[in-house]
Design an enzyme around this catalytic site. Structure first.
Site, mmCIF file in Angstrom:
data_model
loop_
_atom_site.group_PDB
_atom_site.id
_atom_site.type_symbol
_atom_site.label_atom_id
_atom_site.label_comp_id
_atom_site.label_asym_id
_atom_site.label_seq_id
_atom_site.Cartn_x
_atom_site.Cartn_y
_atom_site.Cartn_z
ATOM 1 C CG ASN A 7 -1.669 1.236 1.443
ATOM 2 O OD1 ASN A 7 -1.781 2.056 0.535
ATOM 3 N ND2 ASN A 7 -2.231 1.409 2.638
ATOM 4 C CD1 TRP A 8 3.728 1.295 -2.652
ATOM 5 C CD2 TRP A 8 3.557 2.251 -4.665
ATOM 6 N NE1 TRP A 8 4.519 0.589 -3.519
ATOM 7 C CE2 TRP A 8 4.436 1.156 -4.763
ATOM 8 C CE3 TRP A 8 3.281 3.004 -5.804
ATOM 9 C CZ2 TRP A 8 5.060 0.802 -5.964
ATOM 10 C CZ3 TRP A 8 3.898 2.648 -6.998
ATOM 11 C CH2 TRP A 8 4.773 1.569 -7.074
ATOM 12 C CG HIS A 91 -5.692 1.939 5.188
ATOM 13 N ND1 HIS A 91 -5.172 2.901 6.022
ATOM 14 C CD2 HIS A 91 -4.708 1.024 5.021
ATOM 15 C CE1 HIS A 91 -3.920 2.582 6.330
ATOM 16 N NE2 HIS A 91 -3.617 1.438 5.735
ATOM 17 C CD GLU A 93 -2.475 5.517 6.664
ATOM 18 O OE1 GLU A 93 -2.501 5.619 5.431
ATOM 19 O OE2 GLU A 93 -1.540 4.970 7.288
ATOM 20 N N GLY A 167 2.666 1.926 10.640
ATOM 21 C CA GLY A 167 3.654 2.994 10.528
ATOM 22 C C GLY A 167 4.363 3.312 11.836
ATOM 23 N N GLY A 220 3.037 -1.244 4.114
ATOM 24 C CA GLY A 220 3.114 0.156 3.721
ATOM 25 C C GLY A 220 4.547 0.553 3.416
ATOM 26 N N GLY A 221 5.234 1.103 4.423
ATOM 27 C CA GLY A 221 6.579 1.658 4.247
ATOM 28 C C GLY A 221 7.543 0.728 3.517
HETATM 29 P P1 PGA Z 1 3.069 0.053 7.419
HETATM 30 O O1 PGA Z 1 1.603 0.320 6.807
HETATM 31 O O2 PGA Z 1 3.567 -1.242 6.827
HETATM 32 O O3 PGA Z 1 3.890 1.234 6.980
HETATM 33 O O4 PGA Z 1 2.914 -0.046 8.899
HETATM 34 C C1 PGA Z 1 0.688 -0.736 6.604
HETATM 35 C C2 PGA Z 1 -0.605 -0.221 6.030
HETATM 36 O O5 PGA Z 1 -1.024 0.890 6.366
HETATM 37 O O6 PGA Z 1 -1.248 -0.913 5.202
#
Ligand code: PGA
Length: 238
Positions: A7-8, A91, A93, A167, A220-221
Site C-alpha cells: 500500500n503506497w 483502511h 487512515e 507505521g 506500507g513503508g
Molecule cells: P506500514 O503500513 O507497513 O507502513 O505499517 C501498513 C498499512 O497501512 O497498510
C-alpha cells in the site's frame, strides 16, 4: 498462494511508479507468491504498464457510485478501466484521518465488488480498544457493517491491521495476528483470505506465516523500495 500487497498511500508520482515497475520487471519475481500493489490513482496506469503482468494493481479508495457529483472521488469502474484489478476499503487512515465510518467503508466494498474488482477490506482496533479487551468487539462491528452477500463474496479478502501497528515500527506479534485471523474467519463462517498489516518488513515477515493461518501481508513503508518489496516476496514465497 500467499499474497504480498504493498500500500503506497500518498507516495510515488506517476514517473516514480513507472520506474518501480521497470525495476521489478528487470529483477523478475520469485514463484510461489502473489504480488499486489496499491499506487495512487494517478499512477495506476503507469504501474500497470510497467510491472510484470502477474502483479495485481489496485486502487486505494473508490466511490460506490459509477459517476456523479462527488468532487474529489473516483469510481471503482474508472479505476478498473485504468487497469485496477483490486480495491482497498476501510483502511484505518481513511477511518481515522478522514472520518470515514463503518457504513461508508461497507458501501465502498459493495461498489468495488459490483465493478468486478477484488477487495481488500481493512479492519483493526486502536490501542485503547485492545487494552480494554475490546479487540473482538471492534472487529465484529467493522465486519458486521458489510452486507451479508459482500462478506460471503469470493472476491473479498480482509486485512487485519491494528491501528497502533501501522507505521509505528510496533508490529503485532504472530499470536495476536493469528487470533485475529481466526476470529475474522469465524465471523465470516468461511475460510476467507486474511492478511496481516502493520510495520511488516523483510526481517519480521516470516514469523506471521508460522501458524499456517495467514493468507498474506499488507505492507506500507517497506513496499516503497523495489528491492525491499522483492525481498518480502522472496521471504514469503513457498
Ligand atoms: P506500514 O503500513 O507497513 O507502513 O505499517 C501498513 C498499512 O497501512 O497498510
Amino acid at each position: 498462494m500467499r499474497l504480498v500487497a504493498g500500500n503506497w498511500k500518498m507516495n510515488k508520482s506517476p514517473e516514480e511508479a513507472r520506474a518501480f515497475g521497470q525495476d521489478l520487471s528487470r529483477a523478475g519475481l520469485p514463484e510461489g507468491v502473489r504480488a499486489l500493489l496499491f499506487p495512487t490513482a494517478l499512477a495506476l496506469e503507469h504501474l500497470v504498464a510497467t510491472v510484470p503482468s502477474t502483479v495485481g494493481v489496485g486502487v486505494q479508495n473508490a466511490h460506490p457510485e459509477v459517476c456523479g457529483a462527488f468532487t474529489g472521488e473516483i469510481s471503482a469502474a474508472m479505476a478498473k478501466e485504468a487497469g485496477a484489478s483490486w480495491g482497498l476499503a476501510g483502511h484505518s487512515e481513511r477511518r481515522e484521518l478522514f472520518g470515514e465510518c463503518d457504513a461508508l467503508a461497507a458501501e465502498r466494498v459493495s461498489g468495488l465488488l459490483r465493478a468486478g474488482l477484488n477487495v481488500m477490506f481493512c479492519v483493526g482496533e486502536r490501542m485503547e480498544d485492545r487494552e480494554r479487551g475490546l479487540t473482538d468487539r471492534v472487529l465484529r462491528r467493522q465486519l458486521g457493517a458489510l452486507k451479508e452477500e459482500d462478506l460471503a463474496h469470493q472476491r473479498l479478502s480482509v486485512a487485519y491491521e491494528p491501528v497502533w501497528a501501522i507505521g509505528s515500527g510496533k508490529a503485532a506479534g504472530p499470536k495476536e495476528a493469528t487470533e485475529a485471523v481466526l476470529m475474522i474467519q469465524e465471523f465470516a463462517r468461511r475460510p476467507l483470505t486474511v492478511l496481516y498489516g502493520g510495520s511488516v518488513n523483510p526481517t519480521n515477515v516470516e514469523r506471521y506465516f508460522q501458524s499456517g493461518e495467514l493468507g498474506g501481508v499488507l505492507v506500507g513503508g517497506a513496499s516503497l523500495n523495489p528491492q525491499t518489496f522483492r525481498e518480502l516476496l522472496v521471504a514469503v514465497a513457498l
